[in-house]
Write a protein that holds these residues in place. Structure first.
Motif, PDB file in Angstrom:
ATOM      1  N   TRP A  20      -8.403  13.781   0.447  1.00 18.64           N
ATOM      2  CA  TRP A  20      -9.514  13.028  -0.148  1.00 18.64           C
ATOM      3  C   TRP A  20      -8.993  11.942  -1.079  1.00 18.64           C
ATOM      4  O   TRP A  20      -9.518  10.817  -1.095  1.00 18.64           O
ATOM      5  N   ILE A  21      -7.953  12.256  -1.824  1.00 13.50           N
ATOM      6  CA  ILE A  21      -7.354  11.260  -2.717  1.00 13.50           C
ATOM      7  C   ILE A  21      -6.782  10.110  -1.896  1.00 13.50           C
ATOM      8  O   ILE A  21      -6.993   8.929  -2.214  1.00 13.50           O
ATOM      9  N   ALA A  22      -6.074  10.440  -0.821  1.00 14.99           N
ATOM     10  CA  ALA A  22      -5.481   9.405   0.039  1.00 14.99           C
ATOM     11  C   ALA A  22      -6.568   8.545   0.682  1.00 14.99           C
ATOM     12  O   ALA A  22      -6.433   7.312   0.745  1.00 14.99           O
ATOM     13  N   LYS A  23      -7.635   9.170   1.153  1.00 15.72           N
ATOM     14  CA  LYS A  23      -8.734   8.406   1.759  1.00 15.72           C
ATOM     15  C   LYS A  23      -9.369   7.482   0.728  1.00 15.72           C
ATOM     16  O   LYS A  23      -9.716   6.337   1.043  1.00 15.72           O
ATOM     17  N   ALA A  29      -8.788  -0.138  -1.152  1.00 15.62           N
ATOM     18  CA  ALA A  29      -7.994  -1.346  -0.966  1.00 15.62           C
ATOM     19  C   ALA A  29      -8.491  -2.220   0.189  1.00 15.62           C
ATOM     20  O   ALA A  29      -7.929  -3.289   0.424  1.00 15.62           O
ATOM     21  N   LEU A  30      -9.538  -1.799   0.869  1.00 16.26           N
ATOM     22  CA  LEU A  30      -9.976  -2.504   2.073  1.00 16.26           C
ATOM     23  C   LEU A  30     -11.163  -3.435   1.831  1.00 16.26           C
ATOM     24  O   LEU A  30     -12.011  -3.162   0.982  1.00 16.26           O
ATOM     25  N   ARG A  31     -11.223  -4.501   2.633  1.00 15.32           N
ATOM     26  CA  ARG A  31     -12.406  -5.358   2.661  1.00 15.32           C
ATOM     27  C   ARG A  31     -13.485  -4.637   3.463  1.00 15.32           C
ATOM     28  O   ARG A  31     -13.224  -3.645   4.133  1.00 15.32           O
ATOM     29  N   CYS A  32     -14.696  -5.145   3.398  1.00 13.40           N
ATOM     30  CA  CYS A  32     -15.837  -4.492   4.066  1.00 13.40           C
ATOM     31  C   CYS A  32     -15.603  -4.275   5.554  1.00 13.40           C
ATOM     32  O   CYS A  32     -15.853  -3.187   6.068  1.00 13.40           O
ATOM     33  N   MET A  82       0.839  -1.188   0.000  1.00 18.41           N
ATOM     34  CA  MET A  82       0.000   0.000   0.000  1.00 18.41           C
ATOM     35  C   MET A  82       0.881   1.247   0.000  1.00 18.41           C
ATOM     36  O   MET A  82       0.623   2.189  -0.745  1.00 18.41           O
ATOM     37  N   LYS A  83       1.920   1.232   0.829  1.00 23.91           N
ATOM     38  CA  LYS A  83       2.823   2.381   0.914  1.00 23.91           C
ATOM     39  C   LYS A  83       3.497   2.640  -0.439  1.00 23.91           C
ATOM     40  O   LYS A  83       3.597   3.782  -0.875  1.00 23.91           O
ATOM     41  N   ILE A  84       3.928   1.595  -1.097  1.00 22.25           N
ATOM     42  CA  ILE A  84       4.578   1.731  -2.398  1.00 22.25           C
ATOM     43  C   ILE A  84       3.603   2.285  -3.429  1.00 22.25           C
ATOM     44  O   ILE A  84       3.946   3.178  -4.211  1.00 22.25           O
ATOM     45  N   PHE A  85       2.375   1.803  -3.419  1.00 13.02           N
ATOM     46  CA  PHE A  85       1.380   2.294  -4.359  1.00 13.02           C
ATOM     47  C   PHE A  85       1.106   3.781  -4.146  1.00 13.02           C
ATOM     48  O   PHE A  85       1.047   4.551  -5.108  1.00 13.02           O
ATOM     49  N   ILE A  86       0.973   4.188  -2.898  1.00 14.08           N
ATOM     50  CA  ILE A  86       0.700   5.604  -2.606  1.00 14.08           C
ATOM     51  C   ILE A  86       1.892   6.463  -3.010  1.00 14.08           C
ATOM     52  O   ILE A  86       1.725   7.525  -3.605  1.00 14.08           O
ATOM     53  N   HIS A  87       3.105   6.007  -2.711  1.00 16.18           N
ATOM     54  CA  HIS A  87       4.309   6.735  -3.133  1.00 16.18           C
ATOM     55  C   HIS A  87       4.341   6.898  -4.644  1.00 16.18           C
ATOM     56  O   HIS A  87       4.701   7.963  -5.151  1.00 16.18           O
ATOM     57  N   SER A  88       3.983   5.841  -5.364  1.00 16.96           N
ATOM     58  CA  SER A  88       4.027   5.904  -6.826  1.00 16.96           C
ATOM     59  C   SER A  88       2.951   6.823  -7.388  1.00 16.96           C
ATOM     60  O   SER A  88       3.114   7.369  -8.474  1.00 16.96           O
ATOM     61  N   THR A  89       1.867   6.980  -6.664  1.00 12.99           N
ATOM     62  CA  THR A  89       0.801   7.881  -7.108  1.00 12.99           C
ATOM     63  C   THR A  89       1.256   9.333  -6.988  1.00 12.99           C
ATOM     64  O   THR A  89       1.162  10.095  -7.934  1.00 12.99           O
ATOM     65  N   ASP A  90       1.736   9.702  -5.795  1.00 10.84           N
ATOM     66  CA  ASP A  90       2.233  11.064  -5.576  1.00 10.84           C
ATOM     67  C   ASP A  90       2.911  11.111  -4.210  1.00 10.84           C
ATOM     68  O   ASP A  90       2.310  10.747  -3.206  1.00 10.84           O
TER      69      ASP A  90
END
Length: 119
Positions: free
Chosen positions: A51-54, A60-63, A1-9
């Motif tokens: 808002w983008i981060a939220k 990425a979360l289950r219910c 998750m951290k890597i994905f967020i870093h790659s986004t911005d």
């Protein structure tokens, strides 16, 4: 998750670590939050990162995980709850580390065991 967020911005990850951006102005020697109508375009963009981060986190979360963080007011608050849930507090991490070290140090082959039997 951290890597994905870093790659986004990179700025989105910084927001998750430091908390939401709230524009402030100095009035009478005291900093107060700016009214939404006073925000500049750059301030709007930085505030939108929360808002983008939220959105990234909740997507990425289950219910059951979603309901745990759905009432959070910021991405940082969501991340902190998920971090404690899955990683534990600093004390829990330290206790796990020492337990694994002790288990490793006490590990030995018993009499009558072959190398294949040792697990």
């Amino acid at each position: 998750m951290k890597i994905f967020i870093h790659s986004t911005d990179k700025d989105i990850w910084e927001l998750i670590e430091n908390g939401p951006f709230i524009p402030q102005v100095k009035r009478d020697e005291v900093f107060v939050n700016k009214h939404l109508s006073e925000w500049t375009e750059a301030e709007n963009k930085k505030a939108k990162f929360d808002w983008i981060a939220k959105n990234i986190i909740t997507s990425a979360l289950r219910c059951d995980e979603f309901f745990r963080v759905s009432q959070c007011s910021s991405a940082k608050e969501m991340w902190d709850i998920l971090d404690v849930t899955y990683e534990g507090t600093t004390d829990v991490k330290r206790a796990r580390k020492y337990a694994l070290i002790q288990e490793y140090e006490l590990f030995k082959m018993q009499n009558g065991e072959s190398i294949c039997d040792v697990q």
